[in-house]
Structures are given as structure tokens and as C-alpha cells.
Motif scaffolding. Structure first.
Motif, PDB file in Angstrom:
ATOM      1  N   ARG A 240      32.624  39.045  35.081  1.00 40.48           N
ATOM      2  CA  ARG A 240      32.224  40.119  35.997  1.00 40.48           C
ATOM      3  C   ARG A 240      32.565  39.717  37.429  1.00 40.48           C
ATOM      4  NH1 ARG A 240      27.952  38.740  32.940  1.00 40.48           N
ATOM      5  NH2 ARG A 240      26.896  37.802  34.732  1.00 40.48           N
ATOM      6  N   GLY A 241      32.826  40.704  38.277  1.00 39.08           N
ATOM      7  CA  GLY A 241      33.131  40.398  39.671  1.00 39.08           C
ATOM      8  C   GLY A 241      33.334  41.649  40.494  1.00 39.08           C
ATOM      9  N   ASP A 242      33.518  41.439  41.799  1.00 37.79           N
ATOM     10  CA  ASP A 242      33.766  42.565  42.701  1.00 37.79           C
ATOM     11  C   ASP A 242      34.374  42.037  43.996  1.00 37.79           C
ATOM     12  OD1 ASP A 242      33.895  45.139  43.556  1.00 37.79           O
ATOM     13  OD2 ASP A 242      31.731  45.474  43.696  1.00 37.79           O
ATOM     14  N   VAL A 243      35.067  42.918  44.704  1.00 43.13           N
ATOM     15  CA  VAL A 243      35.610  42.591  46.024  1.00 43.13           C
ATOM     16  C   VAL A 243      34.463  42.606  47.030  1.00 43.13           C
ATOM     17  CG1 VAL A 243      37.163  43.335  47.860  1.00 43.13           C
ATOM     18  CG2 VAL A 243      37.868  43.554  45.460  1.00 43.13           C
ATOM     19  N   VAL A 244      34.312  41.533  47.792  1.00 40.43           N
ATOM     20  CA  VAL A 244      33.209  41.436  48.757  1.00 40.43           C
ATOM     21  C   VAL A 244      33.698  41.485  50.201  1.00 40.43           C
ATOM     22  CG1 VAL A 244      31.708  40.178  47.184  1.00 40.43           C
ATOM     23  CG2 VAL A 244      33.287  38.894  48.637  1.00 40.43           C
TER      24      VAL A 244
ATOM     25  N   GLN B 179      43.194  44.580  38.716  1.00 45.39           N
ATOM     26  CA  GLN B 179      43.951  45.403  39.649  1.00 45.39           C
ATOM     27  C   GLN B 179      43.177  46.667  40.017  1.00 45.39           C
ATOM     28  OE1 GLN B 179      46.621  44.600  41.261  1.00 45.39           O
ATOM     29  NE2 GLN B 179      46.932  42.662  40.196  1.00 45.39           N
ATOM     30  N   ALA B 180      42.497  47.256  39.047  1.00 42.29           N
ATOM     31  CA  ALA B 180      41.698  48.454  39.310  1.00 42.29           C
ATOM     32  C   ALA B 180      40.567  48.154  40.282  1.00 42.29           C
ATOM     33  CB  ALA B 180      41.147  49.006  38.000  1.00 42.29           C
ATOM     34  N   CYS B 181      39.931  46.994  40.126  1.00 45.01           N
ATOM     35  CA  CYS B 181      38.856  46.590  41.034  1.00 45.01           C
ATOM     36  C   CYS B 181      39.405  46.380  42.439  1.00 45.01           C
ATOM     37  CB  CYS B 181      38.181  45.322  40.516  1.00 45.01           C
ATOM     38  SG  CYS B 181      36.878  44.689  41.589  1.00 45.01           S
ATOM     39  N   LEU B 182      40.545  45.706  42.550  1.00 45.93           N
ATOM     40  CA  LEU B 182      41.156  45.464  43.862  1.00 45.93           C
ATOM     41  C   LEU B 182      41.512  46.777  44.558  1.00 45.93           C
ATOM     42  CD1 LEU B 182      43.553  42.466  43.058  1.00 45.93           C
ATOM     43  CD2 LEU B 182      41.281  42.383  44.100  1.00 45.93           C
TER      44      LEU B 182
END
Length: 260
Positions: free
Chosen positions: A196-200, A168-171
Motif C-alpha cells: 500500500r502507498g500514496d504520493v505525499v 502509475q495510476a497512483c502517480l
């Protein structure tokens, strides 16, 4: 009959094409044979076809790629003929080849590193994975694509809250997502993963649309870490059980451990 574009490809003039076949201009015998067999087949079937084919540039020797529309015709004298409208798609083909090569290199890297890959379409709630992801999670190929809820169900109960909070913090734009947690396998055991991941992709209002990420199996590393922690705890307990004063110094003669 041939136009200037075909004549340029064959290094001649439209008039120079008349009465000749492809073999008179194209040095690639395999391509010429394909052209001949293909047009004969289309005239025999009497049905228009769209064909992907290659042709060698007579001047440069470069292989060009064409999407050709081939239309069977009948002359006023009743002879079978064929109209070929060839569109040069060489640039598109080369771009496709580069993309395929890039994807192939990515597969090699992923195979070498053993990473599972996830692609989350946030709008639809569907996650797409590679086979390695499923293997790590102890799942079959039926889970190559599934709702996000299925991923949530695999999280260890003791780790689920922190994983969801980090996602949720990443989003929300709080930086990349990274988590070490356990996932429950169907056999009742669990596996430790580094995720690991990220919004692209985001929309014009900054809302997340797509998130990609990867994870690896770190069970062996975690087991070694836990064993080291147990050994350290055992050492501390053993030292504290000694009645006399007990100390351990490091290489720089600094106090490393002592008992009570």
C-alpha cells in the motif's frame, strides 16, 4: 562577570553573580560538576568549543538546554579565564525530543505489526526501506536504499505488469496504490505481500515528488485462501459426480449448492 540573562536564570542580579560559582545558584550538583570540569578542560586545551549542556532554573526547577560557545582567554595578569556565550535552545530540544518519541512510537507500532516501510524519492529514483521490508523480501541491509529498478526486478513476472500499472495510476492522481502480489526471493521461492502507498509530495505543477508506503507478508493468508478455493472446487466436483440430485441448504434454508 555575568549579564542579566544569566542572573535571571540564577534568580539574582548581575552584581550578585560576582565572586560566586554555579553551585551557589544551581541546585543540581551533577550539572555544576559538569560545568566545572568542562571549563577546566577547555582552559587546559586552550581551544574554543561548542558544548550542549543543561541548566536548572533556580525559580521553577525546570531543566533548560543551552548551546554554549566557550572561549578560553588570558587576563592581562596572565590568568586563565573563559568566556561563555550560552544560547537557549530549550524549545528546539523539546521539539527534537517529541520527534524522537514520535519516531520511537512509530518503530514500536511497525515492530508490532511487522510492516515493511518504503520511501520513494521519485526525482532521484531511489527507494529507502526499513529492515523489516528487507526481511520480508529476503534481502540484507545492503538493500535499505536502492534504485527503484531493484524493486521492479523482485516482482513476480506474472504480477509485474499489474503492479506497475497501479503505481502509475497512483502517480497520475488516480488514488492510493494498493496491490496484492508476489515477490521473488533469492532462494527461488516467492512471498505474497499486501503493498500500500500514496504520493505525499507534489510540485507546483502537480508532478509527484515523493511516495511512501508499506507492505506486509500475507503468504499464510494467501495459502489458506488458495486451500479454501481448492476445497470448494473439490466439493463442487464431488457433488457433480453424484448421479442423483444433490442439494445443500444454508441456515436460512436457502439453496447453497446443488449438482447438475
Amino acid at each position: 562577570l555575568g549579564n542579566r540573562a544569566l542572573a535571571r536564570l540564577y534568580g539574582t542580579t548581575p552584581e550578585g553573580l560576582v565572586g560566586k560559582d554555579d553551585g551557589a545558584f544551581n541546585p543540581n550538583a551533577e550539572q555544576v560538576e559538569f560545568f566545572l570540569n568542562n571549563v577546566r578542560d577547555i582552559m587546559r586545551r586552550d581551544k574554543t568549543q561548542v558544548v550542549m549542556e543543561e541548566s536548572t532554573d533556580a525559580a521553577t526547577g525546570e531543566t533548560l538546554f543551552y548551546q554554549s560557545i566557550k572561549i578560553p582567554l588570558t587576563s592581562p595578569q596572565g590568568k586563565k579565564q573563559i568566556l561563555v556565550i550560552a544560547n537557549d535552545v530549550s524549545e528546539l530540544k523539546r521539539t527534537q525530543q517529541k520527534l524522537e518519541e514520535s519516531e520511537r512510537r512509530l518503530r514500536y507500532v511497525l515492530d508490532a505489526t511487522g510492516e515493511g516501510i518504503g520511501d520513494w524519492n521519485i526525482a532521484t529514483g531511489v527507494v529507502t526501506h526499513n529492515r523489516r521490508w528487507c526481511q520480508i523480501a529476503g534481502l540484507d541491509d545492503a538493500y535499505l536504499q536502492h534504485p527503484l529498478e531493484d524493486f521492479s526486478a523482485l516482482l513476480h513476472p506474472d504480477d509485474k505488469a499489474q503492479v506497475i500499472a497501479k503505481l502509475q495510476a497512483c502517480l497520475a492522481g488516480g488514488g492510493r496504490y494498493q496491490s496484492e502480489h508476489r515477490m521473488c526471493l533469492n532462494n527461488g521461492q516467492s512471498v505474497w505481500v499486501e503493498d500500500r502507498g500514496d504520493v505525499v509530495e507534489r510540485d507546483a505543477q502537480g508532478q509527484p515528488l515523493r511516495m511512501v508506503g508499506s507492505f506486509v507478508d500475507i503468504s499464510a493468508r494467501k495459502a489458506a485462501q488458495l486451500e479454501a478455493e481448492r476445497s470448494s472446487q473439490l466439493l463442487r466436483e464431488s457433488v457433480n459426480s453424484i448421479a442423483q440430485g444433490f442439494t445443500i441448504y444454508d441456515e436460512q434454508d436457502r439453496l447453497f449448492l446443488c449438482n447438475e
